[in-house]
Design a protein around this motif. Structure first.
Motif, PDB file in Angstrom:
ATOM      1  N   ASN A   1       0.811  -1.223   0.000  1.00  0.00           N
ATOM      2  CA  ASN A   1       0.000   0.000   0.000  1.00  0.00           C
ATOM      3  C   ASN A   1       0.845   1.275   0.000  1.00  0.00           C
ATOM      4  O   ASN A   1       0.501   2.239  -0.689  1.00  0.00           O
ATOM      5  CB  ASN A   1      -0.936   0.010   1.203  1.00  0.00           C
TER       6      ASN A   1
ATOM      7  N   GLY B   1       0.302  -6.202   5.969  1.00  0.00           N
ATOM      8  CA  GLY B   1       0.479  -4.780   6.287  1.00  0.00           C
ATOM      9  C   GLY B   1       0.611  -4.466   7.759  1.00  0.00           C
ATOM     10  O   GLY B   1       1.072  -3.382   8.121  1.00  0.00           O
TER      11      GLY B   1
ATOM     12  N   GLY C   1       3.422   4.289  12.311  1.00  0.00           N
ATOM     13  CA  GLY C   1       3.149   5.687  11.972  1.00  0.00           C
ATOM     14  C   GLY C   1       1.777   6.146  12.447  1.00  0.00           C
ATOM     15  O   GLY C   1       1.647   7.218  13.047  1.00  0.00           O
ATOM     16  N   THR C   2       0.758   5.341  12.195  1.00  0.00           N
ATOM     17  CA  THR C   2      -0.599   5.702  12.613  1.00  0.00           C
ATOM     18  C   THR C   2      -0.666   5.799  14.130  1.00  0.00           C
ATOM     19  O   THR C   2      -1.163   6.774  14.691  1.00  0.00           O
ATOM     20  CB  THR C   2      -1.623   4.637  12.132  1.00  0.00           C
TER      21      THR C   2
ATOM     22  N   GLY D   1      -3.719  -0.792  14.176  1.00  0.00           N
ATOM     23  CA  GLY D   1      -2.695  -1.818  13.993  1.00  0.00           C
ATOM     24  C   GLY D   1      -1.349  -1.140  13.829  1.00  0.00           C
ATOM     25  O   GLY D   1      -1.271   0.086  13.719  1.00  0.00           O
TER      26      GLY D   1
ATOM     27  N   ASP E   1      -7.546  -0.369   4.085  1.00  0.00           N
ATOM     28  CA  ASP E   1      -7.379  -0.401   2.628  1.00  0.00           C
ATOM     29  C   ASP E   1      -8.551  -1.106   1.966  1.00  0.00           C
ATOM     30  O   ASP E   1      -9.393  -1.724   2.628  1.00  0.00           O
ATOM     31  CB  ASP E   1      -6.015  -0.991   2.215  1.00  0.00           C
TER      32      ASP E   1
HETATM   33  C1  LIG Z   1      -2.871  -2.639   5.293  1.00  0.00           C
HETATM   34  C2  LIG Z   1      -2.314  -1.829   6.422  1.00  0.00           C
HETATM   35  N1  LIG Z   1      -1.099  -1.324   6.351  1.00  0.00           N
HETATM   36  C3  LIG Z   1      -0.586  -0.627   7.409  1.00  0.00           C
HETATM   37  C4  LIG Z   1      -1.299  -0.375   8.549  1.00  0.00           C
HETATM   38  C5  LIG Z   1      -0.693   0.301   9.724  1.00  0.00           C
HETATM   39  O1  LIG Z   1       0.018   1.327   9.362  1.00  0.00           O
HETATM   40  P1  LIG Z   1       1.284   1.890  10.060  1.00  0.00           P
HETATM   41  O2  LIG Z   1       2.387   1.653   9.076  1.00  0.00           O
HETATM   42  O3  LIG Z   1       0.928   3.329  10.206  1.00  0.00           O
HETATM   43  O4  LIG Z   1       1.568   1.232  11.357  1.00  0.00           O
HETATM   44  C6  LIG Z   1      -2.543  -0.823   8.602  1.00  0.00           C
HETATM   45  C7  LIG Z   1      -3.341  -0.519   9.748  1.00  0.00           C
HETATM   46  O5  LIG Z   1      -3.809  -0.760  10.625  1.00  0.00           O
HETATM   47  C8  LIG Z   1      -3.065  -1.605   7.559  1.00  0.00           C
HETATM   48  O6  LIG Z   1      -4.240  -2.149   7.657  1.00  0.00           O
END
Ligand SMILES: Cc1ncc(COP(=O)(O)O)c(C=O)c1O
Length: 327
Positions: A78, A235, A187-188, A182, A306
């Protein structure tokens, strides 16, 4: 002239962010209200569009890159799609290093958007030369390309601190008791999570983690598990703690099996009409456990991270589910 209308966007990148918040009306959320931030509505189909734009614009501001340069990134897919979107608009070349467990739709999508995709092994961990992040680093230094490195790039956190967090606070009018997220890079969690905790220190942050990942056991017990497993969800989940991931923000963590993640994503489509990827099933499963165990009415926010269109050959393919989840 239509173009003078302020509701008309002039560039696809302006469509990133400001995603809608949907109240889950048909799922059993116990005494709580559960809101889902529909990140699949971003133009690249995921939450990662936000960080792609921030990471590229930050590197431009620092003079690290200029149009015509080659960017390289290690991604579950992604972030690659988000970067491809920005790269197309701004004129960068893009190489993507992706573990081979990721859905084939992501590879097709990236290639359609002009990126070069290099698949590498999914069964090796950090420190192995074929591990996707190590391989990206090596290729970047050999070819003089710019390694975006979402796992250590502060602009990743900044994107969520500047956009995702404030949007959630504004959309809920500050009436938010818990955030369920998650961790892929963190980052989130670190960006949106820290923003929201600064707004309301009582807010709880709940980690949704695939079973087999190191993160939930680490949060729950304070020590990393001896054995790291593998999981089909893409992810999220880690075999190490990324540099930008601030796990101190997490109040509680749930480990969710692949089976529960996939089935919860199917429930989300059946009951709420949202076709999401499997990681959104992980988040939703954790959010539902949290909501149903609550004694009082809480406002809980989580993410549809996503689009499910990227998983037609897996999550939404009965044969695949039979073969891999033993249905
Ligand atoms: C597909 C996907 N990628 C990444 C993340 C998490 O992102 P991050 O890289 O901000 O921790 C998520 C989230 O929950 C997700 O569902």
């Amino acid at each position: 002239m239509i173009g003078q209308d302020t509701n008309i966007y002039k560039n696809v990148l302006e469509l990133i962010g400001n995603t809608p918040l949907l109240l889950a009306s048909n799922l059993d959320t116990g005494p709580c209200r559960l809101y889902l931030k529909i990140e699949s509505a971003n133009p690249g189909g995921s939450i990662k569009d936000r960080i792609a734009l921030f990471m590229i614009e930050e590197a431009e501001k620092k003079g690290q890159i200029a149009p015509g340069d080659t960017l390289i990134e290690a991604t579950a897919g992604n972030t690659g799609v988000g970067l491809a979107l920005v790269a197309l608009q701004k004129g960068y070349r893009l190489q993507i290093i992706m573990p081979d467990k990721m859905s084939i739709e992501k590879k097709y999508c990236l290639e359609a958007m002009g990126a070069e995709v290099i698949l590498t092994r999914s069964d090796v961990g950090k420190g192995h030369p074929q591990y996707y992040q190590d391989l990206a680093q090596t290729i970047a230094s050999e070819n003089g390309a710019f390694y975006v490195n979402q796992f250590a790039n502060r602009a990743n956190v900044k994107a969520h601190y500047a956009t995702t967090g404030p949007e959630i606070w504004q959309q809920t009018g500050g009436a938010i008791d818990a955030l369920v997220c998650g961790v892929g890079t963190g980052g989130t969690l670190s960006g949106a999570g820290s923003y929201l905790k600064e707004c309301n220190p009582e807010l709880e942050i709940i980690l949704a983690d695939p079973e087999g990942s190191l993160l939930a056991p680490l949060v729950e017990t304070g020590t990393p598990p001896e054995v790291i497993g593998s999981w089909f969800v893409e992810g999220i989940g880690e075999d190490f703690v990324p540099e930008i991931c601030d796990l101190r923000l997490v109040d509680r963590a749930y480990s969710i099996t692949d089976r529960e993640s996939f089935h919860t994503a199917l429930d989300l489509l059946r009951l709420e009409g949202i076709m999401a990827g499997p990681s959104s099933g992980t988040l939703l499963a954790a959010a539902l456990r949290y909501c149903r165990s609550s004694k009082s009415c809480k406002n809980v926010v989580s993410f549809v991270c996503d689009t499910g269109n990227r998983y037609l050959s897996k999550l939404y393919n009965r044969q695949w589910r039979q073969n891999h989840l033993g249905e």
